[in-house]
Scaffold this motif. Structure first.
Motif, PDB file in Angstrom:
ATOM      1  N   LEU A 121       0.597 -15.806  -3.006  1.00  0.00           N
ATOM      2  CA  LEU A 121       0.250 -16.013  -4.625  1.00  0.00           C
ATOM      3  C   LEU A 121       0.891 -17.482  -5.029  1.00  0.00           C
ATOM      4  N   ARG A 149       4.422 -16.712  -3.670  1.00  0.00           N
ATOM      5  CA  ARG A 149       5.019 -15.573  -2.818  1.00  0.00           C
ATOM      6  C   ARG A 149       4.088 -14.692  -2.173  1.00  0.00           C
ATOM      7  N   VAL A 166       2.074 -11.280  -0.272  1.00  0.00           N
ATOM      8  CA  VAL A 166       1.666  -9.998  -0.258  1.00  0.00           C
ATOM      9  C   VAL A 166       1.054  -9.722   1.061  1.00  0.00           C
ATOM     10  N   LEU A 177      -0.468  -6.577   4.028  1.00  0.00           N
ATOM     11  CA  LEU A 177      -0.676  -5.329   4.461  1.00  0.00           C
ATOM     12  C   LEU A 177      -0.092  -5.282   5.933  1.00  0.00           C
ATOM     13  N   MET A 234       1.090  -1.696   1.943  1.00  0.00           N
ATOM     14  CA  MET A 234       1.374  -2.908   1.254  1.00  0.00           C
ATOM     15  C   MET A 234       2.717  -3.291   1.461  1.00  0.00           C
ATOM     16  N   PRO A 237       3.399   3.404  -6.977  1.00  0.00           N
ATOM     17  CA  PRO A 237       4.785   2.981  -6.440  1.00  0.00           C
ATOM     18  C   PRO A 237       4.366   2.386  -4.802  1.00  0.00           C
ATOM     19  N   PHE A 238       3.172   2.667  -4.351  1.00  0.00           N
ATOM     20  CA  PHE A 238       3.209   2.062  -3.092  1.00  0.00           C
ATOM     21  C   PHE A 238       2.352   0.620  -3.009  1.00  0.00           C
ATOM     22  N   GLU A 239       2.106   0.173  -4.149  1.00  0.00           N
ATOM     23  CA  GLU A 239       1.532  -1.262  -4.338  1.00  0.00           C
ATOM     24  C   GLU A 239       2.082  -2.211  -5.503  1.00  0.00           C
ATOM     25  N   PRO A 290       4.924  -2.594  -6.794  1.00  0.00           N
ATOM     26  CA  PRO A 290       6.250  -3.291  -6.720  1.00  0.00           C
ATOM     27  C   PRO A 290       6.018  -4.712  -5.851  1.00  0.00           C
ATOM     28  N   TYR A 291       4.928  -4.923  -5.231  1.00  0.00           N
ATOM     29  CA  TYR A 291       4.736  -6.146  -4.544  1.00  0.00           C
ATOM     30  C   TYR A 291       3.845  -6.949  -5.357  1.00  0.00           C
ATOM     31  N   ARG A 292       3.673  -6.925  -6.821  1.00  0.00           N
ATOM     32  CA  ARG A 292       3.225  -7.780  -7.615  1.00  0.00           C
ATOM     33  C   ARG A 292       1.919  -8.635  -7.298  1.00  0.00           C
ATOM     34  N   ALA A 293       1.106  -7.839  -6.496  1.00  0.00           N
ATOM     35  CA  ALA A 293      -0.134  -8.421  -5.991  1.00  0.00           C
ATOM     36  C   ALA A 293      -0.938  -8.630  -7.448  1.00  0.00           C
ATOM     37  N   ASN A 333      -7.337   1.965  -3.562  1.00  0.00           N
ATOM     38  CA  ASN A 333      -6.182   0.784  -3.294  1.00  0.00           C
ATOM     39  C   ASN A 333      -6.769   0.085  -1.977  1.00  0.00           C
ATOM     40  N   ILE A 334      -6.502  -1.349  -2.183  1.00  0.00           N
ATOM     41  CA  ILE A 334      -6.961  -1.948  -0.839  1.00  0.00           C
ATOM     42  C   ILE A 334      -5.814  -1.643   0.287  1.00  0.00           C
ATOM     43  N   SER A 335      -4.888  -0.987   0.097  1.00  0.00           N
ATOM     44  CA  SER A 335      -3.951  -0.716   1.296  1.00  0.00           C
ATOM     45  C   SER A 335      -4.544   0.625   2.102  1.00  0.00           C
ATOM     46  N   GLN A 336      -5.494   1.231   1.432  1.00  0.00           N
ATOM     47  CA  GLN A 336      -6.114   2.431   1.999  1.00  0.00           C
ATOM     48  C   GLN A 336      -7.659   2.032   2.628  1.00  0.00           C
TER      49      GLN A 336
END
Lengths: 131, 382
Positions: free
Chosen positions: A71, A79, A81, A83, A93, B128-130, B132-135, B242-245
């Motif tokens: 990003l 920074r 991100v 998976l 993530m 809480p699973f996405e 924190p990473y501030r995508a 969510n994209i992580s899923q």
């Protein structure tokens, strides 16, 4: 009534259990006792087979970058991100620390560590696995 | 029971588009679009007895739209799954009409995000699973998918850029398009990087805009002002939020929604004359061309090379200029249906695809999350 209260008191929200793992430096995930699926994010039933018999496990914290983006913002270093596919068979993530955001590569082996977030909460991150 | 050919779109209209000016609300634009769509169809407001809407502004969208317009529907559907919602509304309207639950359905949407200062998206609670990473939502999620497609199939940034260039070439033929300047692959590659591999010109516009559709039974459609555009088939699918899923970032649920739509319609991709693919980002049409059967998995990047989807190419895609160059009011699914209707009516002027009889309109919502496909056709293919 007494029995019900005890049962309710013993239940802990999955997100709280996950955080307790992080506070101890561990990456928690769930495994379904019925169908053996690795489950993440943590829930109260298995999204594959529907069983409520999910057991907490500790991941060894080793995984492979599945997808990555850097990003970009004005006046700041990019920074990252990602998976990550953990070796136990779940995906999450996260971010990879310790190298420039644009140099994180898909397929790279990474290792779990805990950092502190903006509100001092524990956050799961990854660093590149050496060797 | 199949809904094939049982319902038809009899009205299609946009609101004012682009930057409408401060003070206007989404409801004002829905009002504009509704007045225009009733004129287009030759119907009166009192004929509307089914109401369909989705919104990122209003938690109860059909209630507030019904109130503003003075409509008291007997059937109301506020299905919300992002930009694809309105293609879903079309299918749901056809089912409700077939079931006798309503007779004339209004599908309406608008956003005034640009005049309010910028992108306005959904406001879910923190995850809480996405979180924190501030995508950056939603661009980083599409960027992750693009990164994986490039890794697995060798798709290039130049191929992504071809999608933006084709969209711009169509937009130059559409007087209502927001961006009509010249655009080259080099321009896209040189634009500011946002979330790699997606740069600014890989991303859709942020505009005001909205529209409305009127849907009724094929029986009633025969006597109205414009030639009916029949719903031949439609299908919905969603596999994650969510994209992580998302199980495989190179395969979307369009593989299911498309198959369902083709099966109901009794046609396949080879019969489609005009293809409208929700292009929130340049990776989207590449994924959807694959998942909807226009090419094999992994070949989408090669497929869009050399202007194949641009004006004069063998497969006209996003003939209005798409979300990339025409308009993207937060959720775009209604606008791509409007273009499909106009192509099948032959109303598209310079950008008209000659003899178009079958159109595919594909909506995407969330972060490649919800996929809804509709196959539309003229009387000649009913």
């Amino acid at each position: 009534m007494e029995e019900l209260s005890e049962e309710m008191a013993s239940a802990e929200a999955p997100a709280i259990t996950y955080r307790r793992h992080l506070e101890r430096g561990k990456l928690g995930y769930q495994r379904c006792a019925e169908c053996s699926a690795a489950v993440f994010y943590p829930r109260v039933l298995c999204p594959l087979c529907g069983s409520g018999a999910l057991e907490w496990r500790e991941s060894a914290g080793r995984g492979t970058v599945y997808a990555t983006t850097a990003l970009h913002s004005r006046n700041r270093d990019p920074r990252n991100v990602v998976l990550v596919d953990l070796d136990e068979g779940f995906r999450m993530m996260s971010r990879v620390e310790g190298l420039p955001a644009g140099e994180v590569e898909i397929g790279a082996r990474v290792r779990f560590e805990v950092r502190r977030g903006e509100e001092d909460e524990p956050v799961a991150v990854f660093v590149r696995e050496e060797g | 029971m199949s809904a094939r050919g049982k319902a038809a779109i009899v009205g299609a209209a946009e609101s004012d588009l682009g930057a409408v000016g401060s003070g206007f609300t989404p409801l004002d634009l829905i009002g504009q679009a509704t007045e225009r769509v009733l004129t287009d169809a030759g119907l009166e407001k009192k004929d509307i007895d089914g109401l369909f809407s989705a919104s990122v502004y209003y938690q109860m969208p059909t209630l507030v739209v019904g109130e503003y317009l003075g409509i008291r529907p007997r059937y109301s559907d506020a299905t919300m799954m992002g930009g694809s919602s309105f293609v879903s509304h079309l299918l749901h309207a056809a089912a409700a009409i077939e079931a006798g639950l309503c007779e004339v359905a209004l599908v309406a949407y608008a956003s005034t995000q640009l005049s309010e200062g910028g992108f306005r998206g959904v406001s879910d609670p923190p995850n809480p699973f996405e979180t924190p990473y501030r995508a950056r939502y939603p661009v980083s999620m599409y960027a992750l998918a693009a990164s994986r497609h490039m890794y697995e199939y060798g798709t290039t940034r130049e191929q992504l850029a071809e999608v933006a260039v084709a969209a711009r070439q169509w937009a130059k033929l559409n007087p209502k398009a927001f961006m009509r300047d010249d655009l080259t692959v080099e321009d896209v590659l040189a634009s500011r990087m946002i979330s790699s591999p997606l740069s600014l010109l890989d991303c859709c516009l942020v505009t005001d805009g909205g529209g409305a559709l009127l849907v009724t039974s094929s029986e009633r459609a025969k006597d109205l002002r414009k030639p009916p555009v029949y719903l031949l088939g439609a299908g919905e699918a969603h596999w994650h939020r969510n994209i992580s899923q998302m199980p495989d970032l190179t395969v979307t649920a369009a593989a299911d929604s498309g198959r369902r739509a083709y099966e109901m319609a009794g046609v396949g991709p080879e019969s489609v004359d005009v293809t409208m693919l929700y292009d929130a980002f340049t990776i989207n049409p590449i994924l959807f061309l694959e998942d909807l059967g226009f090419c094999e998995k992994g070949e989408g990047g090669t497929f869009v090379e050399g202007g194949r989807t641009a004006p004069g190419g063998e497969l006209p895609v996003n003939t209005n200029g798409g979300g990339l160059s025409y308009n993207h009011p937060g959720m775009y699914g209604l606008l791509l249906l409007i273009e499909a209707v106009r192509q099948l009516r032959g109303e598209c002027g310079e950008r008209q695809v000659e003899g178009a009889e079958v159109a595919l309109a594909h909506g995407n919502g969330g972060v490649l999350s919800s996929q809804v496909t509709a196959v539309l056709g003229t009387q000649s293919v009913l």
